[in-house]
Motif scaffolding. Structure first.
Motif, mmCIF file in Angstrom:
data_model
loop_
_atom_site.group_PDB
_atom_site.id
_atom_site.type_symbol
_atom_site.label_atom_id
_atom_site.label_comp_id
_atom_site.label_asym_id
_atom_site.label_seq_id
_atom_site.Cartn_x
_atom_site.Cartn_y
_atom_site.Cartn_z
ATOM 1 N N ILE A 1 16.845 -73.193 9.430
ATOM 2 C CA ILE A 1 15.628 -73.652 9.042
ATOM 3 C C ILE A 1 15.520 -74.057 7.692
ATOM 4 O O ILE A 1 14.847 -75.234 7.459
ATOM 5 N N ILE A 2 16.129 -73.469 6.777
ATOM 6 C CA ILE A 2 16.241 -73.872 5.333
ATOM 7 C C ILE A 2 17.013 -74.746 5.055
ATOM 8 O O ILE A 2 16.730 -75.765 4.426
ATOM 9 N N GLY A 3 18.208 -75.186 5.945
ATOM 10 C CA GLY A 3 18.857 -76.143 5.745
ATOM 11 C C GLY A 3 18.270 -77.485 6.262
ATOM 12 O O GLY A 3 18.295 -78.506 5.713
ATOM 13 N N THR A 4 17.473 -77.386 7.399
ATOM 14 C CA THR A 4 16.733 -78.390 7.913
ATOM 15 C C THR A 4 15.595 -78.879 7.193
ATOM 16 O O THR A 4 15.654 -80.161 6.734
ATOM 17 N N VAL A 5 14.972 -77.885 6.720
ATOM 18 C CA VAL A 5 13.653 -78.347 5.700
ATOM 19 C C VAL A 5 14.236 -78.812 4.550
ATOM 20 O O VAL A 5 13.946 -79.978 3.812
ATOM 21 N N SER A 6 15.443 -78.575 3.789
ATOM 22 C CA SER A 6 15.900 -79.086 2.516
ATOM 23 C C SER A 6 16.780 -80.228 2.677
ATOM 24 O O SER A 6 16.698 -81.125 1.769
ATOM 25 N N GLY A 7 17.048 -80.503 3.881
ATOM 26 C CA GLY A 7 17.929 -81.739 4.149
ATOM 27 C C GLY A 7 17.218 -82.892 4.665
ATOM 28 O O GLY A 7 17.575 -83.952 4.800
ATOM 29 N N LEU B 1 21.764 -84.512 7.769
ATOM 30 C CA LEU B 1 21.024 -83.264 7.994
ATOM 31 C C LEU B 1 21.967 -82.183 8.582
ATOM 32 O O LEU B 1 21.836 -81.108 7.976
ATOM 33 N N PHE B 2 23.069 -82.629 9.239
ATOM 34 C CA PHE B 2 23.974 -81.532 9.633
ATOM 35 C C PHE B 2 24.817 -81.217 8.370
ATOM 36 O O PHE B 2 25.010 -79.788 8.496
ATOM 37 N N GLU B 3 24.931 -82.074 7.412
ATOM 38 C CA GLU B 3 25.566 -81.401 6.257
ATOM 39 C C GLU B 3 24.731 -80.342 5.494
ATOM 40 O O GLU B 3 25.275 -79.232 4.942
ATOM 41 N N ALA B 4 23.278 -80.626 5.379
ATOM 42 C CA ALA B 4 22.570 -79.549 4.833
ATOM 43 C C ALA B 4 22.570 -78.320 5.664
ATOM 44 O O ALA B 4 22.525 -77.252 4.925
ATOM 45 N N VAL B 5 22.388 -78.607 6.863
ATOM 46 C CA VAL B 5 22.608 -77.257 7.575
ATOM 47 C C VAL B 5 23.527 -76.390 7.626
ATOM 48 O O VAL B 5 23.612 -75.338 7.575
ATOM 49 N N PHE B 6 24.689 -77.151 7.549
ATOM 50 C CA PHE B 6 26.085 -76.504 7.648
ATOM 51 C C PHE B 6 26.142 -75.756 6.311
ATOM 52 O O PHE B 6 26.611 -74.741 6.455
ATOM 53 N N GLY C 1 17.299 -71.114 -2.997
ATOM 54 C CA GLY C 1 18.605 -71.717 -2.424
ATOM 55 C C GLY C 1 18.274 -73.091 -1.708
ATOM 56 O O GLY C 1 18.903 -74.087 -1.746
ATOM 57 N N GLY C 2 16.932 -73.140 -1.268
ATOM 58 C CA GLY C 2 16.441 -74.373 -0.669
ATOM 59 C C GLY C 2 16.573 -75.647 -1.415
ATOM 60 O O GLY C 2 16.950 -76.567 -1.030
ATOM 61 N N PHE C 3 15.859 -75.281 -2.765
ATOM 62 C CA PHE C 3 15.910 -76.508 -3.613
ATOM 63 C C PHE C 3 17.359 -76.868 -4.088
ATOM 64 O O PHE C 3 17.805 -77.983 -4.411
ATOM 65 N N GLY C 4 18.296 -75.928 -4.016
ATOM 66 C CA GLY C 4 19.788 -76.083 -4.800
ATOM 67 C C GLY C 4 20.313 -77.008 -3.414
ATOM 68 O O GLY C 4 21.114 -77.998 -3.896
ATOM 69 N N ILE C 5 20.151 -76.653 -2.223
ATOM 70 C CA ILE C 5 20.756 -77.685 -1.170
ATOM 71 C C ILE C 5 20.077 -78.976 -1.083
ATOM 72 O O ILE C 5 20.930 -79.804 -0.939
ATOM 73 N N ALA C 6 18.713 -78.909 -1.352
ATOM 74 C CA ALA C 6 18.167 -80.444 -1.576
ATOM 75 C C ALA C 6 18.829 -81.072 -2.603
ATOM 76 O O ALA C 6 18.924 -82.419 -2.373
#
Length: 415
Positions: A391-397, A344-349, A307-312
């Motif tokens: 955390i996943i959203g922050t790391v991915s974005g 970054l907000f978009e990735a976390v969201f 999922g993290g790679f997908g968001i990235a």
């Protein structure tokens, strides 16, 4: 107000990106949803199962030490025949501990007999548990009397034929009437019911339930089961410690010395009794569920990684698609921090959105009937799921957002 507008605009960008590429976003968030669902489901099952097991062991008591013949955990290299040859707990020893213990808030002695048939007129119940108890038993173990009353001191000392019965016994023998004041038969003897306990229900580990108990005074019990021989019923002495006695170390040391004294054991002689505490079961249960929780993290981590790679991937594509807009924003005075925060907000969201769907699935799962296991999603697991999503959203974005914030405005406008 500036930061509020920044947050609002970032939220609008995230919503517009989700709408513009709905299918791509859903497929990318599926990994986070499955990952959060896997981890929180395992944790919810573990927490619920551990709680149900601990509740099932409530009959062992809290802050209680039990003096028995056999230990719950056998010692290594200790001959088994020494356990068998140990003397039984005696009523005189109970009285000695009751009169001399300073570290115990209450002391009781009890004995139990399983598989007893209880009768009332034409109704009968097989498999009941008859327990003979001392007066302070209610101060050591919980006996929630719903109807009627507890034993009187004189009833216990004189060995009166009175009984407190569990909910299952009451419902079976007295389906249409109030049991209090009525008579039941145990081993051919008549007992007057003076109390009925609250319904406890079945436990996960099939532990003895208070619903099947018939409590009688201790002296009355041994009138019924006298002459049972060496392999008959055995008494157990239980002592309730004080809350300030951490680990019940003071109580354990005191009763060990008192019992060795009354049994006449010399300093070099082995102790011929076992000091058992419910904490032994709690430690074993805690270690088992720690391993299961670790397995849940490992299983869910793979899904979260996907999922993290997908968001990235979504964020990298978004940076490419909005390069021209980034150039315009920068030419109008937008600082690097604004662009960084926006992406970054978009990735976390997006990550939190996927995590919330995972938590919703776990919540719906909690309504599924699992027999005696009561499954519930705790607030701490909700916080854990949201935190992992953030955390996943922050790391991915962070990498795509950093790339977007460092774009040259002139080159970006021409893109």
């Amino acid at each position: 107000m500036i930061y509020f507008h920044l947050l609002l605009e970032s939220f609008r960008f995230a919503i517009s990106a989700l709408r513009a590429n709905l299918l791509r976003t859903i497929l990318s968030l599926l990994g986070v949803t499955v990952g959060i669902f896997s981890i929180i489901t395992v944790f919810t099952l573990v927490d619920s199962l551990e709680k149900n097991i601990r509740d099932s062991l409530n009959f062992l008591g809290d802050d209680v030490i039990r003096i028995e013949k056999f230990p719950w955990i056998f010692e290594d290299n200790y001959p088994w025949w020494k356990y068998v040859n140990r003397p039984k707990a005696e009523y005189s020893e109970y009285q000695f501990l009751k009169n001399n213990s300073k570290e115990a808030s209450a002391v009781t002695i009890f004995a139990e007999r399983f598989g007893v048939t209880v009768k009332h007129e034409s109704n009968s119940l097989s498999g009941a548990i008859v327990s003979g108890i001392a007066y302070q038993h209610k101060d050591v173990f919980e006996i929630p009397v719903e109807k009627g009353r507890y034993f009187g001191l004189q009833e216990v000392e004189k060995g009166a034929n009175v009984s407190i019965i569990g909910a299952e016994v009451a419902n079976t023998l007295f389906p249409l009437t109030d049991p209090v004041g009525k008579e039941i038969k145990l081993r051919g003897l008549k007992f007057r019911v003076i109390g009925v306990m609250e319904k406890q229900g079945a436990s996960v580990i099939d532990a003895p339930s208070a619903d099947d108990f018939c409590y009688v005074p201790y002296n009355t019990f041994f009138k019924m089961y006298s002459g049972q021989g060496n392999f008959g019923v055995e008494s157990i002495i239980a002592l309730k410690g004080y809350p300030e006695d951490e680990g019940l170390k003071n109580l354990e040391g005191e009763i060990t010395g008192l019992l060795r004294q009354i049994r006449g054991l010399r300093p070099r002689e082995d102790t011929n009794f076992a000091v058992n505490r419910p904490e032994a079961f709690a430690d074993v249960i805690g270690s088992i569920f720690s391993v299961i929780s670790l397995a849940g993290w490992v299983i869910g981590s793979f899904s979260i990684l996907v999922g993290g790679f997908g968001i990235a991937n979504i964020m990298f594509v978004s940076v490419k698609e909005r390069t021209n807009i980034i150039g315009i924003q920068k030419s109008l005075g937008a600082k690097n921090f604004f662009i960084l925060f926006q992406f970054l907000f978009e990735a976390v969201f997006l990550s939190v959105l996927g995590g919330m769907f995972g938590l919703l699935l776990v919540y719906l799962l909690s309504f599924v009937s699992l027999g005696s296991l009561d499954l519930s999603l705790s607030f701490s697991n909700v916080i854990l799921g949201v935190s992992v999503s953030v955390i996943i959203g922050t790391v991915s974005g962070i990498v795509p957002a950093g790339m977007a914030s460092k774009l040259d405005p002139v080159i970006a406008i021409r893109a």
